[in-house]
Design a protein around this motif. Structure first.
Motif, PDB file in Angstrom:
ATOM      1  N   LEU A  39      11.309  15.507  -2.549  1.00 40.14           N
ATOM      2  CA  LEU A  39      11.791  15.527  -4.067  1.00 40.14           C
ATOM      3  C   LEU A  39      11.081  14.555  -5.177  1.00 40.14           C
ATOM      4  N   ALA A  40      10.196  13.632  -4.269  1.00 44.50           N
ATOM      5  CA  ALA A  40       9.284  12.677  -5.281  1.00 44.50           C
ATOM      6  C   ALA A  40       8.070  13.331  -5.391  1.00 44.50           C
ATOM      7  N   GLY A  41       7.891  14.628  -4.837  1.00 41.39           N
ATOM      8  CA  GLY A  41       6.813  15.189  -5.047  1.00 41.39           C
ATOM      9  C   GLY A  41       5.711  15.140  -4.031  1.00 41.39           C
ATOM     10  N   PRO A  69      -0.636  10.386  -6.517  1.00 39.57           N
ATOM     11  CA  PRO A  69      -0.527  11.798  -6.279  1.00 39.57           C
ATOM     12  C   PRO A  69       0.215  12.437  -5.099  1.00 39.57           C
ATOM     13  N   PRO A  70       0.553  13.400  -4.754  1.00 40.09           N
ATOM     14  CA  PRO A  70       1.209  14.036  -3.635  1.00 40.09           C
ATOM     15  C   PRO A  70       0.510  13.605  -2.379  1.00 40.09           C
ATOM     16  N   ILE A  71       1.057  13.252  -1.401  1.00 43.81           N
ATOM     17  CA  ILE A  71       0.570  13.068   0.039  1.00 43.81           C
ATOM     18  C   ILE A  71       1.292  13.786   0.850  1.00 43.81           C
ATOM     19  N   GLU A  96       0.703  -1.278   0.013  1.00 36.03           N
ATOM     20  CA  GLU A  96      -0.060  -0.092   0.064  1.00 36.03           C
ATOM     21  C   GLU A  96       0.797   1.206   0.102  1.00 36.03           C
ATOM     22  N   LEU A  97       1.920   1.006   0.808  1.00 36.48           N
ATOM     23  CA  LEU A  97       3.008   2.249   1.050  1.00 36.48           C
ATOM     24  C   LEU A  97       3.506   2.500  -0.402  1.00 36.48           C
ATOM     25  N   LYS A  98       3.772   1.587  -1.007  1.00 34.89           N
ATOM     26  CA  LYS A  98       4.575   1.722  -2.412  1.00 34.89           C
ATOM     27  C   LYS A  98       3.625   2.489  -3.348  1.00 34.89           C
ATOM     28  N   THR A  99       2.391   1.918  -3.291  1.00 31.08           N
ATOM     29  CA  THR A  99       1.352   2.464  -4.379  1.00 31.08           C
ATOM     30  C   THR A  99       0.833   3.902  -3.874  1.00 31.08           C
ATOM     31  N   LEU A 100       0.803   4.199  -2.632  1.00 30.24           N
ATOM     32  CA  LEU A 100       0.488   5.753  -2.296  1.00 30.24           C
ATOM     33  C   LEU A 100       1.522   6.539  -2.658  1.00 30.24           C
TER      34      LEU A 100
END
Length: 432
Positions: A74-76, A43-45, A35-39
């Motif tokens: 940096l990943a958004g 989109p930005p969290i 789930e974390l990988k997908t999250l």
RNA sequence: GGCAUGUUACCCAAGUGGCCAAAGGGAUCUGACUGUAAAUCAGACUGCUUCGCAUUCGGGGGUUCGAAUCCCUCACAUGCCA
């Protein structure tokens, strides 16, 4: 030595940020990994990490967290840097003993220092600008009754007792106070508050904080019926079993007034061969292939210490800036170079000495006194002991007599280099 | 609240009237070897005006020629009972 500091960026060769932070060994424990990988790929969290003001500065352990925050940004994603004005007044339970409570004025002052340090590692511009928050803002107005009724009811004592931090203390003869026992509730509240105010769905922290991290995820699940996430970073360890982040037994601080950039640079330069690759992964923004190249360099020509040099350069630059790093390198080159100090020009030598602990002294000051004054040793007994063991050098010449004075041992520009052991140096400036 | 047990140097931990500045281990520091590594070996590790003196064994008080060791008391901790 690298020509320029590494640009802060994630390695594009990874399919997503989760893959990268996993590769960098930043994830020791987490909530559901898939789930974390997908999250994180979506989109930005908004995510957060807390820093408690238990000292006037952050240290290397905190740097791991700061860099994880930065990588995710940096990943958004959108970081929240929390400095714990309230949790800092309580203190999380340490495994061995109860903490001494700091007074409010001190903690308030430290909050300011830490906020400044946290800010340096994040970007406050753009769509995913970082924000600083202070948990005192939402805990201070809370009455004890509200706290017990609105928050306390979600916490089961059985669960709280099972947290490692608590049970370790209960099983030790130190026991635990209600104050520290309550810490996990405060941290859980923080996550809930940030979830409600900022839609924050991820908290990061050291794996030793895992109990406190899950305290928040559990609370949000109960209070809001929502599943949020947590990532626990590993405890950084040295391969020889000693504690990471200690130099001469002291913590390595991010504040240049507490650990000089020179000492900071030296700390990283002295990284063991067996640890340097892991350090590069965690503490630098070097890409996977660059780190692989350095790993080869360590294996083939360890004596060149290329990886250590890059590591020291990058981390010192990240924390103290390019100029301070250049000065630290210049000083290192001068002080650890092949030639005699006498062959250095006056300006270079003086500049190098100013990077070290340094004091003014007169020619008739004893070496013992200077060792104490420069904090190379902590007492005159220790100074005499060090001299007796042959561990004290003035301008690279061993000092044999504990009655000796600086006297004629003065270099160009009226300076002297005092050394204890192989690499602990101090500068002496002769005046008067 | 009662009873019991415990509180030793940075950490763990011996010591239970003089031979205790206090065993042992870890951490740390120094030396040798080296790459300003690691490992290994050796030494050091309360302070000072250092061949001697001073101060330490949770705090305070007492017994004794003499206490980390015995007694009283306070604080804190752990367990059991209430």
């Amino acid at each position: 030595m690298p020509a320029a500091e590494t640009i802060q960026q994630n390695d594009p060769s990874f399919p997503d940020i989760w893959e990268e932070i996993t590769w960098r060994e930043l994830v020791h424990v987490s909530t559901n990994a898939d789930e974390l990988k997908t999250l994180l790929a979506g989109p930005p969290i908004t995510y957060y990490c807390g820093f408690d003001p238990t000292a006037p500065s952050l240290h290397l352990g905190n740097l791991v967290q700061l860099l994880l925050l930065r990588r995710l940004q940096l990943a958004g994603h959108k970081p929240l840097g929390l400095v714990g004005g309230s949790t800092g007044l309580i203190g999380d339970p340490r495994p061995t003993a109860e903490r001494t409570l700091n007074d409010e004025a001190t903690v308030t002052e430290w909050v300011g220092y830490l906020q400044g340090q946290v800010s340096k590692f994040l970007s406050f511009e753009g769509d995913n600008a970082a924000r600083l928050v202070n948990n005192l803002d939402w805990t201070a107005p809370l009455s004890a009754i509200d706290f017990l009724r609105d928050v306390g009811r979600y916490f089961r004592v059985g669960t709280m007792l099972k947290k490692d931090a608590v049970s370790a203390r209960l099983n030790s003869d130190a026991g635990i106070s209600y104050t520290e026992f309550s810490y996990q509730i405060l941290q859980g509240m923080d996550f809930l508050e940030l979830y409600r105010s900022y839609d924050c769905v991820l908290q990061t922290g050291g794996s030793d904080q895992w109990g406190n991290l899950t305290s928040g995820t559990d609370l949000i699940h109960k209070a809001e019926g929502v599943s949020v996430h947590a990532i626990g970073t590993p405890l950084i360890t040295n391969s020889d079993g000693t504690k990471f982040g200690k130099s001469e037994g002291n913590a390595v601080w991010l504040d240049p007034a507490m650990t000089s950039p020179y000492a900071f640079y030296q700390f990283w330069l002295n990284t063991d061969d067996s640890d340097v690759v892991r350090r590069l992964k965690i503490f630098t923004f070097l890409a996977r292939d660059q780190i692989a190249a350095l790993e080869t360099a360590v294996a083939e020509a360890p004596f060149r210490r290329e990886a250590q040099k890059v590591l020291a350069f990058d981390v010192t630059t990240l924390v103290h800036g390019r100029d301070a790093t250049e000065a630290a390198i210049a000083a290192s080159a001068a002080l650890f170079g092949q030639g005699e100090f006498g062959s250095l020009d006056e300006a270079t030598l003086a500049a190098a000495l100013r990077e070290l602990a340094h004091v003014d002294a007169t020619a008739d000051t004893t070496i013992v006194q200077l060792l104490v004054d420069t904090a190379l040793v902590s007492s005159s007994s220790e100074a005499r002991r060090a001299i007796a063991q042959g561990g004290v050098y003035l301008n690279n010449i061993a000092v044999a007599d504990d009655q000796a004075v600086v006297g004629g041992g003065v270099l160009q520009g009226n300076v002297a280099v005092l050394r204890r052991g192989k690499k602990t140096l101090a500068g002496i400036f002769i005046v008067g």
